[in-house]
Write a protein that holds these residues in place. Structure first.
Motif, PDB file in Angstrom:
ATOM      1  N   GLU A 118      -6.347   8.722  -7.836  1.00  0.00           N
ATOM      2  CA  GLU A 118      -5.079   9.460  -7.896  1.00  0.00           C
ATOM      3  C   GLU A 118      -5.304  10.871  -6.997  1.00  0.00           C
ATOM      4  O   GLU A 118      -4.060  11.152  -6.640  1.00  0.00           O
ATOM      5  CB  GLU A 118      -5.198  10.232  -9.263  1.00  0.00           C
ATOM      6  CG  GLU A 118      -4.500   9.313 -10.342  1.00  0.00           C
ATOM      7  CD  GLU A 118      -3.188   8.715 -10.028  1.00  0.00           C
ATOM      8  OE1 GLU A 118      -2.394   9.686  -9.912  1.00  0.00           O
ATOM      9  OE2 GLU A 118      -2.910   7.501  -9.862  1.00  0.00           O
ATOM     10  N   SER A 119      -6.230  11.047  -6.428  1.00  0.00           N
ATOM     11  CA  SER A 119      -6.331  12.104  -5.495  1.00  0.00           C
ATOM     12  C   SER A 119      -5.815  11.724  -4.149  1.00  0.00           C
ATOM     13  O   SER A 119      -5.483  12.540  -3.351  1.00  0.00           O
ATOM     14  CB  SER A 119      -7.876  12.887  -5.213  1.00  0.00           C
ATOM     15  OG  SER A 119      -8.739  11.150  -4.376  1.00  0.00           O
ATOM     16  N   GLU A 135       8.897  12.238  -3.604  1.00  0.00           N
ATOM     17  CA  GLU A 135       8.077  11.216  -2.988  1.00  0.00           C
ATOM     18  C   GLU A 135       6.600  11.499  -3.096  1.00  0.00           C
ATOM     19  O   GLU A 135       6.070  12.418  -3.373  1.00  0.00           O
ATOM     20  CB  GLU A 135       8.118  11.293  -1.535  1.00  0.00           C
ATOM     21  CG  GLU A 135       9.848  10.797  -0.958  1.00  0.00           C
ATOM     22  CD  GLU A 135       9.809  10.932   0.589  1.00  0.00           C
ATOM     23  OE1 GLU A 135       9.916   9.785   1.103  1.00  0.00           O
ATOM     24  OE2 GLU A 135       9.323  12.038   1.134  1.00  0.00           O
ATOM     25  N   ILE A 136       5.667  10.290  -2.992  1.00  0.00           N
ATOM     26  CA  ILE A 136       4.224  10.415  -2.814  1.00  0.00           C
ATOM     27  C   ILE A 136       3.747  10.375  -1.092  1.00  0.00           C
ATOM     28  O   ILE A 136       3.961   9.239  -0.929  1.00  0.00           O
ATOM     29  CB  ILE A 136       3.478   9.600  -3.878  1.00  0.00           C
ATOM     30  CG1 ILE A 136       4.085  10.164  -5.417  1.00  0.00           C
ATOM     31  CG2 ILE A 136       2.308   9.204  -3.359  1.00  0.00           C
ATOM     32  CD1 ILE A 136       3.368   9.021  -6.195  1.00  0.00           C
ATOM     33  N   ARG A 137       3.137  11.222  -0.851  1.00  0.00           N
ATOM     34  CA  ARG A 137       2.454  10.882   0.414  1.00  0.00           C
ATOM     35  C   ARG A 137       1.038  10.525   0.081  1.00  0.00           C
ATOM     36  O   ARG A 137       0.307  10.944  -0.630  1.00  0.00           O
ATOM     37  CB  ARG A 137       2.500  12.378   1.054  1.00  0.00           C
ATOM     38  CG  ARG A 137       1.707  12.440   2.437  1.00  0.00           C
ATOM     39  CD  ARG A 137       0.999  13.741   2.641  1.00  0.00           C
ATOM     40  NE  ARG A 137       0.623  13.833   4.130  1.00  0.00           N
ATOM     41  CZ  ARG A 137      -0.132  13.392   4.648  1.00  0.00           C
ATOM     42  NH1 ARG A 137      -1.049  12.771   4.322  1.00  0.00           N
ATOM     43  NH2 ARG A 137      -0.355  13.857   6.011  1.00  0.00           N
ATOM     44  N   ILE A 138       0.639   9.397   0.941  1.00  0.00           N
ATOM     45  CA  ILE A 138      -0.605   8.904   0.886  1.00  0.00           C
ATOM     46  C   ILE A 138      -1.705  10.018   1.640  1.00  0.00           C
ATOM     47  O   ILE A 138      -1.277   9.861   2.699  1.00  0.00           O
ATOM     48  CB  ILE A 138      -0.633   7.466   1.129  1.00  0.00           C
ATOM     49  CG1 ILE A 138      -0.088   6.461   0.439  1.00  0.00           C
ATOM     50  CG2 ILE A 138      -2.096   6.942   1.361  1.00  0.00           C
ATOM     51  CD1 ILE A 138      -0.371   6.376  -0.982  1.00  0.00           C
TER      52      ILE A 138
END
Length: 220
Positions: free
Chosen positions: A42-43, A88-91
């Motif tokens: 999750e981090s 959005e989710i940034r990897i």
């Protein structure tokens, strides 16, 4: 006396059959073959959402599904930004500048979402242009930017996306449900990272949403 051309016709048919079979198998091969899976925690999933709202106002994660939505009237992801609204989710933790990297995920786009980017390969912060790849939804079509149609009728069903970035070869390849749909040249070297969710573009609908599961990263 039997016609001497019959065996030739039969051989030609068999050759054509096996070539077709090989072509089908090649097209349906797993895009991740030869790649190494990189475990994510999750981090590694950094949420970007309208800066004045709580995460729960635009994002949920339940039973393995990440649901991200945004409105065209929302604020940008940070104060002072001139960019359009996004959730959005940034990897995070796996930025890359060389090698061959791959993003994989299953995405569900509800009907009504249009003019939205759902996945990006982003260049280093501040660079223009900002991306080497952007998958957008327009009226039920999945497109590479506003150009090539990758898939029709994507609303209200799960589809599997694989996006391969060969940095050294400066090439991008997009697969939908295991079938190669598009190849494009990159824009040269940078520090890259993957993003997914919804990000308003030209002609954005009032409400935009995408849902994601089984997001993975690979490299070789």
């Amino acid at each position: 006396m039997a016609s001497p051309t019959l065996p030739v016709v039969q051989i030609a048919f068999l050759v054509s059959f096996f070539l077709l079979k090989e072509s089908i198998l090649l097209c349906s091969a797993d895009p991740t073959d030869g790649f190494r899976h990189i475990p994510l925690t999750e981090s590694n999933f950094l949420l970007q959402k309208p800066y004045n709202l709580a995460s729960a106002d635009r994002y949920s994660y339940s039973n393995g599904v990440r649901r991200l939505w945004v409105f065209s009237t929302d604020k940008p992801f940070k104060s002072g930004s001139s960019t359009d609204p996004r959730t959005e989710i940034r990897i995070k933790g796996y930025d890359y500048s060389s090698g061959v990297w791959q993003f994989e995920g299953y995405v569900f786009v509800p009907s009504g979402t249009s003019g939205a980017s759902i996945m990006q390969i982003h260049r280093a912060e501040g660079e223009k242009p900002a991306t080497d790849a952007m998958l957008r939804v327009y009226d039920g079509e999945l497109r590479f930017y506003v150009g090539a149609v990758l898939e029709n009728n994507v609303y209200n069903r799960w589809i599997k996306l694989n996006v391969i970035h060969d940095v050294d070869g400066n090439m991008l390849t997009v697969f939908v449900d295991g079938v190669m749909k598009h190849e494009a040249q990159g824009r040269g070297r940078s520090d890259f990272f993957f993003k997914f969710g919804v990000y308003g573009q030209i002609g954005e609908s009032n409400r935009m949403e995408s849902r994601w599961r089984d997001v993975k990263i690979f490299k070789k």
